[in-house]
Design a protein around this motif. Structure first.
Motif, mmCIF file in Angstrom:
data_model
loop_
_atom_site.group_PDB
_atom_site.id
_atom_site.type_symbol
_atom_site.label_atom_id
_atom_site.label_comp_id
_atom_site.label_asym_id
_atom_site.label_seq_id
_atom_site.Cartn_x
_atom_site.Cartn_y
_atom_site.Cartn_z
ATOM 1 N N HIS A 186 0.849 -0.992 -0.088
ATOM 2 C CA HIS A 186 0.036 -0.097 0.028
ATOM 3 C C HIS A 186 0.929 1.261 -0.153
ATOM 4 C CE1 HIS A 186 -4.382 -1.314 0.122
ATOM 5 N NE2 HIS A 186 -3.889 -2.317 0.925
ATOM 6 N N GLU A 187 1.913 1.182 0.904
ATOM 7 C CA GLU A 187 2.732 2.445 0.818
ATOM 8 C C GLU A 187 3.505 2.782 -0.361
ATOM 9 O OE1 GLU A 187 3.094 4.578 3.304
ATOM 10 O OE2 GLU A 187 1.198 3.519 4.448
ATOM 11 N N LEU A 188 3.764 1.652 -1.259
ATOM 12 C CA LEU A 188 4.464 1.756 -2.380
ATOM 13 C C LEU A 188 3.687 2.001 -3.373
ATOM 14 C CD1 LEU A 188 7.061 -1.377 -1.992
ATOM 15 C CD2 LEU A 188 7.479 0.902 -1.867
ATOM 16 N N ARG A 189 2.419 1.811 -3.338
ATOM 17 C CA ARG A 189 1.614 2.390 -4.528
ATOM 18 C C ARG A 189 1.694 3.958 -4.908
ATOM 19 N NH1 ARG A 189 -4.377 -0.331 -4.022
ATOM 20 N NH2 ARG A 189 -4.413 0.283 -6.193
ATOM 21 N N THR A 190 1.662 4.694 -4.002
ATOM 22 C CA THR A 190 1.492 6.198 -4.362
ATOM 23 C C THR A 190 2.996 6.458 -4.870
ATOM 24 O OG1 THR A 190 0.100 6.558 -2.460
ATOM 25 C CG2 THR A 190 1.252 8.376 -3.266
ATOM 26 N N PRO A 191 4.011 6.372 -4.297
ATOM 27 C CA PRO A 191 5.199 6.613 -4.894
ATOM 28 C C PRO A 191 5.425 6.131 -6.411
ATOM 29 C CG PRO A 191 5.881 5.362 -3.117
ATOM 30 C CD PRO A 191 4.484 5.674 -2.946
ATOM 31 N N VAL A 192 5.087 5.011 -6.524
ATOM 32 C CA VAL A 192 5.352 4.282 -7.815
ATOM 33 C C VAL A 192 4.475 4.982 -9.037
ATOM 34 C CG1 VAL A 192 4.806 2.380 -9.329
ATOM 35 C CG2 VAL A 192 6.385 1.874 -6.978
ATOM 36 N N SER A 193 3.009 5.287 -8.189
ATOM 37 C CA SER A 193 2.283 6.078 -9.240
ATOM 38 C C SER A 193 2.887 7.450 -9.754
ATOM 39 C CB SER A 193 0.949 6.215 -8.634
ATOM 40 O OG SER A 193 0.163 4.710 -8.437
ATOM 41 N N VAL A 194 3.258 7.933 -8.608
ATOM 42 C CA VAL A 194 4.015 9.291 -8.826
ATOM 43 C C VAL A 194 5.035 9.148 -10.015
ATOM 44 C CG1 VAL A 194 5.152 11.252 -7.993
ATOM 45 C CG2 VAL A 194 3.278 10.020 -6.819
ATOM 46 N N MET A 195 5.969 7.990 -9.870
ATOM 47 C CA MET A 195 7.002 7.950 -10.763
ATOM 48 C C MET A 195 6.724 7.554 -12.083
ATOM 49 S SD MET A 195 9.655 5.404 -8.231
ATOM 50 C CE MET A 195 10.373 4.904 -9.779
ATOM 51 N N LEU A 196 5.377 6.773 -12.379
ATOM 52 C CA LEU A 196 4.889 6.404 -13.563
ATOM 53 C C LEU A 196 4.466 7.553 -14.231
ATOM 54 C CD1 LEU A 196 4.501 4.096 -15.501
ATOM 55 C CD2 LEU A 196 2.325 3.642 -14.211
ATOM 56 N N ALA A 197 3.715 8.395 -13.335
ATOM 57 C CA ALA A 197 3.087 9.739 -13.944
ATOM 58 C C ALA A 197 4.023 10.555 -14.299
ATOM 59 C CB ALA A 197 2.153 10.335 -12.830
ATOM 60 N N HIS A 198 5.270 10.782 -13.833
ATOM 61 C CA HIS A 198 6.280 11.655 -14.061
ATOM 62 C C HIS A 198 6.924 11.198 -15.432
ATOM 63 C CE1 HIS A 198 6.303 14.988 -10.949
ATOM 64 N NE2 HIS A 198 6.132 13.936 -10.216
ATOM 65 N N ALA A 199 7.125 9.927 -15.212
ATOM 66 C CA ALA A 199 7.547 9.250 -16.736
ATOM 67 C C ALA A 199 6.941 9.596 -18.001
ATOM 68 C CB ALA A 199 8.134 7.914 -16.326
ATOM 69 N N GLN A 200 5.445 9.138 -17.799
ATOM 70 C CA GLN A 200 4.575 9.477 -18.604
ATOM 71 C C GLN A 200 4.481 11.062 -19.125
ATOM 72 O OE1 GLN A 200 1.018 7.709 -17.089
ATOM 73 N NE2 GLN A 200 1.740 5.570 -17.835
ATOM 74 N N TYR A 201 4.567 11.830 -18.240
ATOM 75 C CA TYR A 201 4.603 13.143 -18.440
ATOM 76 C C TYR A 201 5.736 13.614 -19.232
ATOM 77 C CZ TYR A 201 4.587 18.488 -17.999
ATOM 78 O OH TYR A 201 4.589 19.824 -17.979
ATOM 79 N N GLY A 202 6.857 13.014 -18.929
ATOM 80 C CA GLY A 202 8.123 13.400 -19.675
ATOM 81 C C GLY A 202 8.280 12.918 -20.957
ATOM 82 N N LEU A 203 7.683 11.989 -21.265
ATOM 83 C CA LEU A 203 7.617 11.466 -22.518
ATOM 84 C C LEU A 203 6.381 12.007 -23.326
ATOM 85 C CD1 LEU A 203 7.549 7.422 -21.863
ATOM 86 C CD2 LEU A 203 9.380 8.960 -23.100
ATOM 87 N N ALA A 204 5.501 12.589 -22.665
ATOM 88 C CA ALA A 204 4.206 13.193 -23.603
ATOM 89 C C ALA A 204 4.710 14.649 -23.830
ATOM 90 C CB ALA A 204 3.225 13.438 -22.814
ATOM 91 N N SER A 205 5.472 15.166 -22.974
ATOM 92 C CA SER A 205 5.946 16.700 -23.078
ATOM 93 C C SER A 205 6.882 16.873 -24.287
ATOM 94 C CB SER A 205 6.604 17.235 -21.987
ATOM 95 O OG SER A 205 7.835 16.360 -21.622
ATOM 96 N N GLY A 206 7.695 15.716 -24.981
ATOM 97 C CA GLY A 206 8.467 16.036 -26.075
ATOM 98 C C GLY A 206 9.682 16.853 -25.841
ATOM 99 N N CYS A 207 9.798 17.213 -24.562
ATOM 100 C CA CYS A 207 11.266 18.140 -24.257
ATOM 101 C C CYS A 207 12.379 17.202 -24.096
ATOM 102 C CB CYS A 207 11.054 18.929 -23.262
ATOM 103 S SG CYS A 207 10.633 17.906 -21.689
ATOM 104 N N GLY A 208 13.447 17.801 -24.342
ATOM 105 C CA GLY A 208 14.803 16.890 -23.976
ATOM 106 C C GLY A 208 15.197 16.473 -25.248
ATOM 107 N N ASN A 209 16.404 15.526 -25.348
ATOM 108 C CA ASN A 209 17.186 15.093 -26.424
ATOM 109 C C ASN A 209 16.756 13.531 -26.169
ATOM 110 O OD1 ASN A 209 18.624 13.978 -24.280
ATOM 111 N ND2 ASN A 209 20.295 15.638 -24.579
#
Length: 454
Positions: free
Chosen positions: A244-267
């Motif tokens: 239960h405690e790991l669900r939230t940080p893992v969801s946050v990590m997944l959301a940030h990874a998906q946001y980074g891929l969707a933003s198209g910024c970076g090399n």
């Protein structure tokens, strides 16, 4: 378990043999004592009558040469020729036996005793005779028919056998009661241990034998079972809480990874890093969901629904979903379905079938085969899944349903798996009151069989 390997039967057999030996010895002793008593009584009766016969000899007056005559007084004649059990007879030989004097019931084939012969004899197995030689060339013989005495001894023998048989039955019944009472705690220990081995850690042994050696053992075992129950409960709570405690940080990590891929910024390097983070986060999320599911199953929070479902239809649906995975590796799936209706949760059973099929594909050779079949009989339904993969080594086979277990030598295609799939499948099947087991030989594939009640 063989009866001759059972402690209960060993004790009963030894107890029975001991009883038989004691009763046989006791009965034999009584029989011999009674037989000797009858023989002594008979000898006394014969000697008493011989003395009467000896006193019935009288000298003949003025006889030349002197000789004896035999005259039996009427009061003494009553001692002979009685009917029934006290029938005695006599034969008297005076002056060498010419002529012999017989009582009315005496047999006429009684031979005259020889000089120096034993003073008693048994003829024809039923005539017991004693003789006396009070003077030279005079012989007195008294006999007795012992048929009645033999009948009495036989009656006593049958009475002893019947009485001994009754005592033996009572002794065996009492021994069985005592043995069952003494071994009852052991049986309770075995039953509780079997239930605990199947996962029911709440079982305890009743301490009826408190104060005895078994009572002390029961106390130690109950304490051990309580500590095991507590340890497993703590482990389950820790697993559930951690997941239960790991669900939230893992969801946050997944959301940030998906946001980074969707933003198209970076090399490109940044994009590869986000993609790696996304894959790791997704894998961690699957592992966390599996741990939470196992925790709920262990805790009994998810009781399976009980509704009629066809296991063959469930298996066919799972094959349709998983067939593309098999096609990518050229694996053929062969089916042999018979309609088998069971009571259970269709979604959960589909999860079991899909897990077994996925394993059969992942741990198979390219271009291999999978066979899946359903059967019913004897109040159960059976699903069997076999493949032509490298098989499971014998040393790993007993542990394949353990959590996080991996047999790397036999599971080269298991990359990306958490090692919880078979543990979840076993938990679901057991929640349905069924069983799952595997057989395999290294290099010859593996076969998994699920058995459920109808």
């Amino acid at each position: 378990m063989s009866r001759f390997h059972s402690i209960r039967w060993r004790l009963q057999i030894w107890h029975g043999l001991l009883l038989i030996a004691v009763l046989a010895g006791f009965g034999t002793a009584i029989y011999r004592v009674e037989s000797d008593r009858q023989l002594r009584r008979m000898d006394g009766e014969l000697q008493r009558r011989l003395q009467v016969l000896s006193a019935s000899r009288h000298p003949v007056k003025d006889a030349r040469p002197p000789r004896q005559e035999f005259v039996l007084a009427p009061e003494n004649a009553a001692l002979f020729d009685r009917e029934g059990s006290e029938e005695f007879y006599y034969v008297v030989w005076l002056h060498g036996g010419s002529p012999a004097i017989y009582s009315a019931s005496a047999p006429h084939d009684v031979p005259m005793p020889e000089a120096g012969a034993p003073t008693t004899r048994l003829r024809h197995n039923y005539l017991y005779e004693a003789f006396l030689s009070p003077a030279r060339d005079d012989y007195l013989l008294v006999g007795h028919t012992i048929g009645y005495d033999h009948a009495e001894l036989q009656h006593l023998a049958w009475w002893l056998i019947l009485a001994g048989g009754g005592v033996l039955l009572l002794g065996l019944a009492g021994g069985a009661w005592l043995v069952n009472r003494a071994l009852r705690p052991i049986r309770d220990i075995s039953i509780a241990a079997q239930k605990i081995a199947t996962g029911d850690l709440t079982q305890r042994i009743s301490a009826d034998a408190s104060g005895s050696e078994l009572g002390q053992l029961i106390s130690v075992l109950n304490s051990t079972f309580a500590r095991l129950d507590t340890a497993f409960a703590q482990q389950a709570r820790f697993t559930a809480d951690a997941a239960h405690e790991l669900r939230t940080p893992v969801s946050v990590m997944l959301a940030h990874a998906q946001y980074g891929l969707a933003s198209g910024c970076g090399n490109d390097e940044h994009r590869e890093a986000f993609e790696a983070s996304q894959r790791a986060a997704q894998r961690m999320r699957r592992l966390i969901e599996s741990l939470l599911e196992l925790a709920r199953l262990d805790d009994g929070q998810e009781s399976p629904r009980r509704e009629a479902c066809d296991l063959a239809v469930i298996a066919a649906d799972c094959i349709g979903l998983i067939r593309p995975m098999a096609a990518q590796r050229g694996i053929q799936i062969h089916t042999d379905f018979a309609a088998v209706i069971c009571q259970g949760d269709g979604d959960r059973l589909a999860q079991v079938v899909a897990n077994l099929l996925a394993n059969a594909i992942d741990y198979n050779h390219d271009g291999g085969e999978i066979h899946i079949s359903t059967r019913s009989g004897n109040g159960t339904v059976t699903l069997a899944v076999t493949n032509t993969g490298p098989g499971i080594p014998a040393e790993d086979l007993p542990q394949i349903f353990n959590r996080f277990h991996r047999a790397d030598k036999a599971r080269g295609g298991a990359n990306g798996h958490s090692g919880l799939g078979l543990a979840i499948a076993k938990a679901i099947v057991q929640a349905h009151g069924g069983s799952i087991h595997a057989i395999s030989e290294a290099g010859k594939g593996a076969a998994f069989t699920v058995t459920l009640p109808q």
